[in-house]
Scaffold this motif. Structure first.
Motif, PDB file in Angstrom:
ATOM      1  N   VAL A 160      22.063  34.074  55.240  1.00 14.22           N
ATOM      2  CA  VAL A 160      20.695  33.619  54.995  1.00 14.22           C
ATOM      3  C   VAL A 160      20.678  32.731  53.751  1.00 14.22           C
ATOM      4  N   LEU A 161      21.400  33.139  52.728  1.00 15.79           N
ATOM      5  CA  LEU A 161      21.545  32.298  51.549  1.00 15.79           C
ATOM      6  C   LEU A 161      22.189  30.964  51.922  1.00 15.79           C
ATOM      7  N   GLN A 162      23.205  31.001  52.781  1.00 13.74           N
ATOM      8  CA  GLN A 162      23.853  29.765  53.219  1.00 13.74           C
ATOM      9  C   GLN A 162      22.853  28.842  53.899  1.00 13.74           C
ATOM     10  N   MET A 163      21.985  29.400  54.749  1.00 19.28           N
ATOM     11  CA  MET A 163      21.002  28.570  55.440  1.00 19.28           C
ATOM     12  C   MET A 163      20.085  27.867  54.442  1.00 19.28           C
ATOM     13  N   VAL A 164      19.623  28.587  53.428  1.00 20.05           N
ATOM     14  CA  VAL A 164      18.737  27.986  52.432  1.00 20.05           C
ATOM     15  C   VAL A 164      19.472  26.908  51.649  1.00 20.05           C
ATOM     16  N   MET A 165      20.685  27.193  51.243  1.00 19.27           N
ATOM     17  CA  MET A 165      21.461  26.202  50.491  1.00 19.27           C
ATOM     18  C   MET A 165      21.790  24.985  51.353  1.00 19.27           C
ATOM     19  N   ASP A 166      22.153  25.215  52.609  1.00 17.54           N
ATOM     20  CA  ASP A 166      22.419  24.093  53.518  1.00 17.54           C
ATOM     21  C   ASP A 166      21.175  23.238  53.696  1.00 17.54           C
ATOM     22  N   SER A 167      20.020  23.897  53.778  1.00 17.15           N
ATOM     23  CA  SER A 167      18.759  23.166  53.929  1.00 17.15           C
ATOM     24  C   SER A 167      18.495  22.303  52.694  1.00 17.15           C
ATOM     25  N   LEU A 168      18.637  22.871  51.510  1.00 16.31           N
ATOM     26  CA  LEU A 168      18.399  22.106  50.287  1.00 16.31           C
ATOM     27  C   LEU A 168      19.337  20.910  50.199  1.00 16.31           C
ATOM     28  N   ARG A 169      20.606  21.141  50.497  1.00 13.57           N
ATOM     29  CA  ARG A 169      21.562  20.029  50.429  1.00 13.57           C
ATOM     30  C   ARG A 169      21.249  18.966  51.472  1.00 13.57           C
ATOM     31  N   TYR A 170      20.791  19.396  52.637  1.00 15.18           N
ATOM     32  CA  TYR A 170      20.435  18.446  53.695  1.00 15.18           C
ATOM     33  C   TYR A 170      19.327  17.508  53.228  1.00 15.18           C
ATOM     34  N   TRP A 171      18.291  18.065  52.610  1.00 12.30           N
ATOM     35  CA  TRP A 171      17.167  17.238  52.179  1.00 12.30           C
ATOM     36  C   TRP A 171      17.560  16.305  51.038  1.00 12.30           C
ATOM     37  N   VAL A 172      18.538  16.714  50.226  1.00 14.61           N
ATOM     38  CA  VAL A 172      19.012  15.843  49.150  1.00 14.61           C
ATOM     39  C   VAL A 172      19.972  14.782  49.679  1.00 14.61           C
ATOM     40  N   GLU A 173      20.952  15.211  50.485  1.00 18.97           N
ATOM     41  CA  GLU A 173      21.993  14.290  50.924  1.00 18.97           C
ATOM     42  C   GLU A 173      21.540  13.384  52.062  1.00 18.97           C
ATOM     43  N   VAL A 174      20.858  13.935  53.042  1.00 20.47           N
ATOM     44  CA  VAL A 174      20.489  13.173  54.235  1.00 20.47           C
ATOM     45  C   VAL A 174      19.142  12.483  54.064  1.00 20.47           C
ATOM     46  N   CYS A 175      18.229  13.118  53.318  1.00 17.36           N
ATOM     47  CA  CYS A 175      16.876  12.571  53.177  1.00 17.36           C
ATOM     48  C   CYS A 175      16.568  12.035  51.787  1.00 17.36           C
ATOM     49  N   HIS A 176      17.474  12.214  50.831  1.00 17.97           N
ATOM     50  CA  HIS A 176      17.377  11.623  49.498  1.00 17.97           C
ATOM     51  C   HIS A 176      16.180  12.118  48.688  1.00 17.97           C
ATOM     52  N   VAL A 177      15.712  13.337  48.922  1.00 25.06           N
ATOM     53  CA  VAL A 177      14.629  13.844  48.082  1.00 25.06           C
ATOM     54  C   VAL A 177      15.185  14.166  46.699  1.00 25.06           C
ATOM     55  N   ASP A 178      14.282  14.249  45.717  1.00 28.24           N
ATOM     56  CA  ASP A 178      14.690  14.331  44.317  1.00 28.24           C
ATOM     57  C   ASP A 178      14.510  15.707  43.698  1.00 28.24           C
ATOM     58  N   GLY A 179      13.898  16.628  44.414  1.00 28.78           N
ATOM     59  CA  GLY A 179      13.714  17.956  43.849  1.00 28.78           C
ATOM     60  C   GLY A 179      12.843  18.815  44.731  1.00 28.78           C
ATOM     61  N   PHE A 180      12.625  20.046  44.280  1.00 28.18           N
ATOM     62  CA  PHE A 180      11.930  21.041  45.092  1.00 28.18           C
ATOM     63  C   PHE A 180      11.047  21.918  44.213  1.00 28.18           C
ATOM     64  N   ARG A 181       9.877  22.251  44.741  1.00 26.65           N
ATOM     65  CA  ARG A 181       9.021  23.272  44.166  1.00 26.65           C
ATOM     66  C   ARG A 181       9.077  24.462  45.118  1.00 26.65           C
ATOM     67  N   PHE A 182       9.543  25.620  44.634  1.00 26.66           N
ATOM     68  CA  PHE A 182       9.807  26.780  45.479  1.00 26.66           C
ATOM     69  C   PHE A 182       8.604  27.712  45.481  1.00 26.66           C
ATOM     70  N   ASP A 183       7.959  27.818  46.628  1.00 30.62           N
ATOM     71  CA  ASP A 183       6.832  28.717  46.817  1.00 30.62           C
ATOM     72  C   ASP A 183       7.300  30.167  46.645  1.00 30.62           C
ATOM     73  N   LEU A 184       6.539  30.949  45.875  1.00 31.14           N
ATOM     74  CA  LEU A 184       6.869  32.360  45.632  1.00 31.14           C
ATOM     75  C   LEU A 184       8.355  32.545  45.342  1.00 31.14           C
ATOM     76  N   ALA A 185       8.831  31.831  44.333  1.00 33.18           N
ATOM     77  CA  ALA A 185      10.271  31.788  44.068  1.00 33.18           C
ATOM     78  C   ALA A 185      10.854  33.145  43.683  1.00 33.18           C
ATOM     79  N   THR A 186      10.044  34.024  43.125  1.00 34.17           N
ATOM     80  CA  THR A 186      10.569  35.336  42.743  1.00 34.17           C
ATOM     81  C   THR A 186      11.166  36.060  43.941  1.00 34.17           C
TER      82      THR A 186
END
Length: 692
Positions: free
Chosen positions: A322-348
């Protein structure tokens, strides 16, 4: 040779130019069938059992499947809710790694793994096929021509100004955005919108969720939608309603154009829960693939979910896949979609371990060491709804956090509450009581007065009560603790004195937001007096309530666009506002970072800080550059004018007024040290010192 083993190394559907590898994680399934559909997603063409199983991944390679192919999964295994297992192969499931979705979820009882209406509830079993009403995953070609000169802005934290916006709501009311682009990804980068963002001095647009999401069945039946999008179905696929032609390319084109304008793109992401809800929710993806791995389950009865989110269930990031899925998703949006950052809802929730929030959790540790995410901006909403969920100030130094302590203090102060000058002083100088530890800097705090959740700025000074009747919950939803003040009239008024006062108070909040150390976040529409008619929970209002109203643009009473732009320029002009050094008081050699002064320009004592019902605060920020200008700031929240003296600093010969929220036509007054000045009622004023 059409079907071969393929590889488990890359989850999802991966096209290599000749064929497609399919790989799906499930630690507890017994069999996985890949289901291929026709181009409309209506007819299931064939089912193919994935032939290999390695490291809890079912996988197979089809050499005649190319981009555009629609597919889904049927996952076999035990249906034992009390043991945490909810497999039901009658349900077509979405690939968690789907990069594009075809079709929309059409609600019916067939989407539930149990027989709805049964006295046994989710302990019963449903055999209906739900495929017709399910969106399908689509095999995609991820290639995209960014152009040789496309470059990410990489705005330093100290120069960052966030602008929180909803993709659709931002442009639906903009008549200078072409009609075909309004409400879409591409509309964000229309020339009129980019011009407006530049005029405001915005560096980074923070978008409410664009991950593909679901409209709750309850809302659909009420003829409403999940407008904000905090109900994620897929963490990789862009939401299609904002770019139906080709949402992935439409999103990337928009990112490229915003980057060309020097504007970063930040995504609000919701990894804490999914659209599947609690134990009585639908089986759409994760629940039917491996419920016991994806979700936090109650330790004494795995039938039920440990809910830290208030949404029925919580994703379990302590599980490595599950952690891998989240990390893969974040990297996808940075590498493939070139986004610059993230605001994490209910990050705790993401950083929870068996004993609650863990500053060294697997999630925070993975973020800390990831080279792809090293330069991405990481912003936490630092709480969830579980025990010990409020963690403002507790995140590692790589992170910034929404600073709700700033929001609460400044709302209360400008609503008229007294005895807050000590609290306000801390909030205006970076909230050192919260963030000054472990090498953290002022940029750790994201200051905001309003965000999507709650009143917009105009409503903060127009409504004492929430008015959420349109949400269909008898006005029970939304917070009742708004620290607002309508100044005698609930809602709109033609009383010129109240209109003028409300406008000035909006200016005060905006001025403080930009003068405060830390990173400012502006809610879209606050600069033009956008109102939600007193609705402080417009999550389901995909209409004029939830959309930004641009009627105030150009209106003398409502339009503060140029004022916001002026405040953004002040942050550049006075670098001590954006300094990343914590302030201290007077040193032995006479130097200082900040001087807190009484109205008579004397340094404040403990007695002064405890002044009963105090509403006046003034201070000098020393320049952090040799030969620069100090900045003297006065915040007067009292309903009457207060006389004060300009500070006497021997190295400065005069003070020049650079801000007065009570004066739209600022007269440039140059005054000597010690001069007597009046702070207008409920005003923010500032002076720049001139070197001797």
């Amino acid at each position: 040779m059409r079907l071969s083993a393929g590889t488990p190394s890359r989850l999802g559907a991966s096209w290599d130019g000749r064929g497609t590898n399919f790989a799906l994680f499930s630690a507890n399934a017994t069999k996985v069938e890949l289901c291929l559909f026709d181009g409309q997603g209506r007819r299931e063409l064939e089912r193919i059992e994935l032939p290999e199983y390695n490291e809890h991944v079912f996988h197979g390679y089809l050499n005649d499947v190319s981009p555009g192919q629609l597919y889904g999964y049927r996952v076999h295994g035990p249906y034992e809710p009390e043991q945490g297992h909810r497999f039901n192969a009658h349900k077509l499931l979405l690939d968690p790694y789907a990069k594009k979705l075809a079709g929309r979820l059409v609600w019916s009882d067939a989407h539930f793994g149990y027989r709805t209406g049964s006295s046994r509830e989710d302990l019963s079993f449903d055999r209906r096929d739900n495929a017709r009403g399910m969106p399908k995953a689509v095999v995609v070609d991820e290639s995209f021509n960014w152009g040789r000169r496309e470059a990410r802005p990489s705005i330093p934290w100290e120069d960052t100004i966030f602008y929180e916006a909803h993709v659709k709501g931002l442009t639906m009311g903009r008549k200078d955005v072409p009609a075909g682009l309004r409400g879409t990804y591409r509309g964000l980068a229309a020339p009129a919108m980019i011009d407006h963002l530049k005029r405001l001095g915005v560096t980074s647009i923070e978008l409410l969720p664009v991950h593909a999401f679901v409209d709750d069945r309850r809302l659909v039946e009420m003829k409403l939608v999940n407008y904000w999008g905090y109900n994620t179905l897929s963490f990789f696929a862009p939401e299609a309603r904002y770019g139906a032609d080709n949402p992935l390319d439409a999103f990337r084109t928009t990112v490229a154009r915003l980057h060309d304008a020097g504007i970063e793109v930040i995504l609000d992401v919701v990894y804490n829960h999914t659209a599947e809800g609690n134990h009585l929710g639908p089986t759409l993806c994760y629940r039917g693939i491996d419920n016991a791995s994806y979700y936090w389950l109650m330790p004494d009865n795995a039938r039920y979910y440990d809910d830290f989110t208030g949404c029925g269930s919580s994703l379990n990031l302590t599980h490595p896949r599950v952690l891998q899925m989240v990390m893969d998703s974040l990297r996808y949006w940075v590498e493939v979609c070139h986004v610059d950052g993230f605001r994490f809802d209910l990050a705790t929730e993401l950083a929870r371990g068996p004993n609650g929030f863990d500053r060294n959790s697997s999630f925070l540790t993975a973020i800390r060491q990831d080279p792809v995410l090293a330069n991405a901006k990481m912003i936490a909403e630092p709480w969830d709804l579980g025990m010990g969920g409020y963690q403002v100030g507790a995140y590692p130094s790589q992170w910034s956090e929404w600073n709700d302590k700033y929001r609460s203090a400044m709302r209360r102060y400008w609503a008229g509450e007294g005895s807050l000058i000590g609290e306000v002083s801390s909030r205006m100088t970076g909230s050192s009581d919260v963030f000054n530890h472990d090498g953290r800097k002022q940029r750790s705090g994201i200051n905001h007065v309003t965000v999507h959740d709650g009143f917009p700025l105009a409503d903060l000074f127009a409504y004492n009560e929430k008015h959420n009747e349109a949400n269909g919950e008898d006005n029970r939803d939304g917070s009742g603790d708004n620290h607002s003040n309508n100044f005698g009239v609930e809602g709109p008024t033609d009383d010129p004195q109240i209109v003028a006062l409300r406008r000035q108070l909006r200016k005060n909040q905006l001025a403080c937001l930009y003068l405060a150390q830390g990173v400012p976040l502006l809610l879209a529409g606050d600069e033009v007096g956008n109102t939600q008619g007193g609705n402080n929970n417009a999550y389901c209002q995909d209409n004029e309530i939830g959309w930004v109203s641009w009627d105030g643009l150009g209106d003398k009473d409502d339009d503060l666009t140029d004022f916001v732009g002026h405040m953004a320029q002040m942050r550049k002009r006075f670098p001590q506002i954006t300094s990343q050094k914590w302030l201290d008081g007077r040193h032995a050699d006479g130097s200082f970072g900040v001087l807190w002064l009484t109205p008579s320009a004397e340094e404040m004592t403990e007695t002064d800080w405890a002044f009963p019902d105090g509403r006046f605060l003034s201070y000098v920020l020393s320049s952090n550059e040799k030969g620069g200008n100090p900045l003297f700031i006065v915040l007067n929240a009292a309903p009457e004018g207060i006389p004060f003296k300009l500070p006497k600093l021997t190295e400065f010969k005069s003070w020049r007024q650079v801000l007065n929220t009570a004066d739209d036509n600022l007269s440039i007054a140059i005054l000597p040290p010690g001069a007597d000045v009046d702070a207008p009622p409920r005003s923010v004023i500032a002076f720049a010192g001139t070197p001797a």
